[in-house]
Design a protein around this motif. Structure first.
Motif, short mmCIF file in Angstrom:
data_model
loop_
_atom_site.label_atom_id
_atom_site.label_comp_id
_atom_site.label_asym_id
_atom_site.label_seq_id
_atom_site.Cartn_x
_atom_site.Cartn_y
_atom_site.Cartn_z
N ARG A 452 0.60 -1.06 -0.02
CA ARG A 452 0.12 -0.16 0.02
C ARG A 452 0.64 1.22 -0.10
N PHE A 455 1.38 2.79 -3.59
CA PHE A 455 -0.03 3.52 -3.99
C PHE A 455 0.14 4.85 -2.97
N ASN A 459 -0.01 8.74 -4.89
CA ASN A 459 -1.23 9.28 -4.74
C ASN A 459 -0.98 10.84 -4.17
N ASP A 491 -4.56 -5.16 -8.24
CA ASP A 491 -3.54 -4.14 -8.01
C ASP A 491 -3.08 -3.47 -9.30
N THR A 494 -5.87 -1.08 -10.49
CA THR A 494 -5.47 0.12 -9.58
C THR A 494 -4.52 1.14 -10.05
N HIS A 497 -5.56 2.54 -13.08
CA HIS A 497 -7.02 3.48 -12.73
C HIS A 497 -6.17 4.70 -12.26
N ASN A 498 -5.18 4.77 -11.64
CA ASN A 498 -4.73 5.87 -11.22
C ASN A 498 -3.85 6.63 -12.55
N ARG A 523 -12.56 -5.00 -15.27
CA ARG A 523 -13.20 -5.05 -14.03
C ARG A 523 -14.55 -5.66 -13.93
N ASN A 533 -14.86 -1.01 -7.04
CA ASN A 533 -13.90 -0.47 -8.23
C ASN A 533 -14.49 -0.26 -9.40
#
Length: 733
Positions: A452, A455, A459, A491, A494, A497-498, A523, A533
């Motif tokens: 984590r 991430f 972010n 992941d 994700t 996605h970011n 997804r 998600n």
């Protein structure tokens, strides 16, 4: 031994000779020395408790540092020996030459360069200093980009281009006299295009490389060797105040006259009250010279092993070595000292030592490393640094053990990451340590999915107003995610996605939409129906569609999504509230600003009740409401709300945070809209004055705001001229 001035809390002592040199101006004064002297004088004055080190640090930085500094050289070692080459190097810097210092690790190349920086600065030979730990190309590029802001060069997001612009600026006649130090270069190719242009810029490269690529082009190459016998004896004599020097010459010879090994030996003897013969006996018992064809490397390893073993034997036994292995994966520029006191570290020490370990035990373990010169304590106990050569040695000596602690390091970073990222310096340090962890033990971060903290680091780039850097971060992470986890792992999706949001924030709305649609398709296929998600991907798609001009379609899709969120997680869930905020803005553009204001008023109440009055998301939605109030002409209410938000953002994020400064910009603009141009201009000029030292301190995220302020003030000036022209009998053109 003779009496010494010592501060036990920072684990550093100075001989009387060294103190005299520093106070007489014959040796540079660094923060370690200032810290020790402040503590000693505080105690001698009979004052209770701790001195205000933060105040002294600020004074020190104001005195020594300058707006045109990027990076910091390490402090010079106690009893530092000035060598004949130092004077020659000073002359070469004064002439703007390029110098390469090469030699084995531990011979003092970095100390040579640090001494040169301090000399050049105090003797006014240079007015720009750049210090880079140049283990790869990314570090010099980042440093030169940071200098760009200090030189007033506008950033365009391309660090390669920016670096060349900086070097060109430094080469201008009558410009700055700069000293750039690329310390610890491993691959000469990393400096391609980053050598200075002809001019007043001096450059120093320290390296263990002996490649021909470092030679030629007018560069002066010096091979730095070990101490001369007289220098070794001088060092030991000064370090030990002239006591216990029997067999000092033999000890120096046994240590190969290697400066770093002598430094470790001096610290060991000082803290164990040993003389040279006793240290020599212990060194010989552990010597590794016969086990390695590289005598210098083996000598250094032996000295380190002695010091590490000694630190590990001090109470709490068995903690120091583990803490050093923990630190071996972190940023050599410095790690927050608080990392070593986290629950993650205490749990690791408890498990591996087989006994309960408290925060005091962890603190004492770090102190033991300091006492044996295995780490340094900087910035008033806030930062811990370990020599990069020692880090590398620890990683190579026990790769499995060090790698096994990578997860602990990641857990500790995540544990110390603030929920609200108001402390910009701390967050940058946490990001740098996460990046170092990825360089040194990347595979360990992909077990059971991506850790984590990776991430969180990405972010935070967005939260701190660095969208271009965030875009590069996520782009570089995608191939690793596919390699370690597979293309359809949660992941990996994700990360993509970011990446889509990063594309959107940098203006690539079409690329963002394509990326997010692909993520949504996967997804929708691999996740359960109505998975959050999947809904989040739909949310992104609607926002990107609106940015591309499809307002009606985006608003309809988002309204349907709000219903699905409401059904899935409830009306007061943060995801639902954020979707409602975006829908209110879409309808404000599609229908009228009054519709947005009406919806946002009700939404603000829900945020304040459910999320909390001091949550940044709550403040953000209130700021959005203020914008729409101004759009409906309700300027008095908008101004009142923004003025209150300035105080709220200051309290929550800090006065120097980008968002706080942006709100102040908006407050001044609302005053302009109210017709209060004089007050607005005064507020905006004051904001610009406060921005300049922050930009000079290396805050690239503030550059765009600075440009906006300049444009705003220029427009205000033109409006005033146009308004005044008829009164003077002229006609506006």
């Amino acid at each position: 031994m003779a009496e010494r001035t010592k501060d036990e809390d920072i684990g550093h002592s100075y001989s009387h000779t060294t103190i005299g040199k520093k106070l007489e101006g014959n040796a540079p004064i660094d923060w370690i020395f200032v810290q020790a002297m402040v503590r000693v004088l505080h105690r001698l004055g009979g004052h209770p408790g701790e001195p205000d080190l933060a105040r002294w640090l600020k004074l020190f930085e104001q005195t020594l540092r300058h707006d045109h500094w990027v990076g910091s050289p390490p402090p010079l070692a106690d009893a530092y020996q000035s060598r004949p080459l130092a004077d020659e190097l000073s002359l070469e810097v004064a002439r703007g030459r390029t110098v390469v210092l090469r030699g084995f690790g531990g011979v003092g190349k970095t100390q040579f360069a640090a001494d040169l920086v301090y000399r050049s600065w105090t003797e006014h030979l240079v007015d720009v200093v750049v210090w880079v730990d140049a283990a790869d190309r990314a570090a010099p590029l980042a440093a030169l980009s940071k200098l760009a802001g200090k030189l007033g060069i506008e950033a365009d997001g391309d660090e390669e281009v920016l670096a060349r612009q900086v070097l060109a600026r430094l080469a201008e006649r009558g410009g700055h006299r700069a000293l750039i130090v690329y310390d610890g270069v491993r691959n000469p190719a990393d400096l391609d295009g980053l050598w200075p242009l002809p001019g007043d810029t001096a450059t120093v490269v320290t390296t263990q490389c002996r490649q021909d690529a470092l030679e030629g082009h007018g560069r002066i190459v010096h091979t730095v060797g070990v101490f001369e016998p007289g220098e070794s004896l001088g060092y030991l004599r000064e370090k030990l105040d002239g006591e216990g020097l029997e067999d000092a010459a033999r000890l120096a010879e046994e240590l190969g006259h290697l400066p770093l090994a002598l430094s470790l030996a001096g610290a060991y003897m000082k803290n164990y009250a040993l003389d040279c013969p006793e240290y020599l006996r212990r060194f010989r018992e552990l010597r590794l010279v016969d086990l390695s064809p590289d005598r210098d490397a083996a000598t250094l390893a032996t000295a380190w092993n002695l010091a590490i073993t000694a630190a590990d034997e001090r109470r709490p036994e068995g903690a120091a070595r583990l803490l050093l292995q923990f630190a071996a994966n972190l940023d050599p520029h410095g790690s927050p000292a608080a990392l070593f006191l986290t629950e993650a570290v205490r749990a690791m020490l408890t498990a591996r030592r087989g006994r309960a370990t408290s925060a005091d035990d962890a603190r004492d373990g770090v102190s033991n490393l300091r006492l044996l010169s295995l780490c340094e304590d900087l910035d008033g106990h806030r930062t811990i640094t370990v020599h990069p050569l020692l880090q590398r040695s620890v990683r190579e000596d026990a790769p499995a053990a060090v790698c096994a602690l990578a997860g602990c390091a990641a857990d500790a970073l995540l544990e110390r990451w603030p929920t609200v990222e108001g402390d910009v310096g701390l967050v940058e340090q946490l990001r740098n340590n996460t990046e170092a962890l990825r360089r040194n033990a990347d595979d360990a971060l992909w077990r059971n999915g991506l850790h984590r903290v990776v991430f969180r680091a990405g972010n935070s780039l967005t939260a701190q107003g660095l969208p271009v850097t965030a875009l590069r971060y996520w782009q570089e992470l995608v191939p690793s995610a596919v390699k370690h986890l597979g293309a359809e792992h949660a992941d990996t999706l994700t990360v993509r996605h970011n990446l889509a949001w990063a594309r959107h924030r940098t203006g690539d709305h079409a690329g963002a939409l394509d990326e997010m649609r692909d993520v949504w398709e996967i997804r929708r296929r691999v996740l359960p129906a109505e998975d959050l998600n999947t809904l989040a991907a739909l949310h992104g798609i609607t926002v990107f569609q609106q940015a591309l001009g499809n307002r009606e379609g985006a608003a309809a899709s988002l309204a349907a999504l709000v219903t699905r969120y409401d059904r899935r997680v409830g009306a007061d869930d943060r995801d639902t509230l954020n979707a409602r905020k975006d829908l209110a803005c879409m309808l404000g553009e599609l229908e009228s600003p009054a519709v947005a204001v009406s919806r946002l008023r009700a939404l603000v109440d829900r945020y304040r009740t459910v999320v909390g009055v001091d949550d940044p998301d709550t403040l953000d939605v209130e700021l959005v409401l203020a914008g729409w109030l101004a759009g409906t002409g309700e300027l008095d209410e908008a101004r009142s709300l923004v003025d209150r938000l300035i105080g709220d953002y200051r309290r929550v994020l800090g006065a120097d945070h980008l968002t706080t400064l942006q709100v102040r910009y908006y407050a001044a603009d609302v005053r302009r809209q109210q017709g209060q141009r004089r007050q607005a201009g005064r507020a905006m000029r004051g904001l610009r004055r406060e921005l300049q030292p922050l930009l000079g301190a290396g805050r690239p995220e503030l550059a765009e705001l600075d440009d906006e302020i300049d444009g705003w003030l220029a427009e205000l000036h033109l409006r005033r001229r146009a308004a005044a022209a008829p009164a003077r009998g002229g006609t506006p053109s």
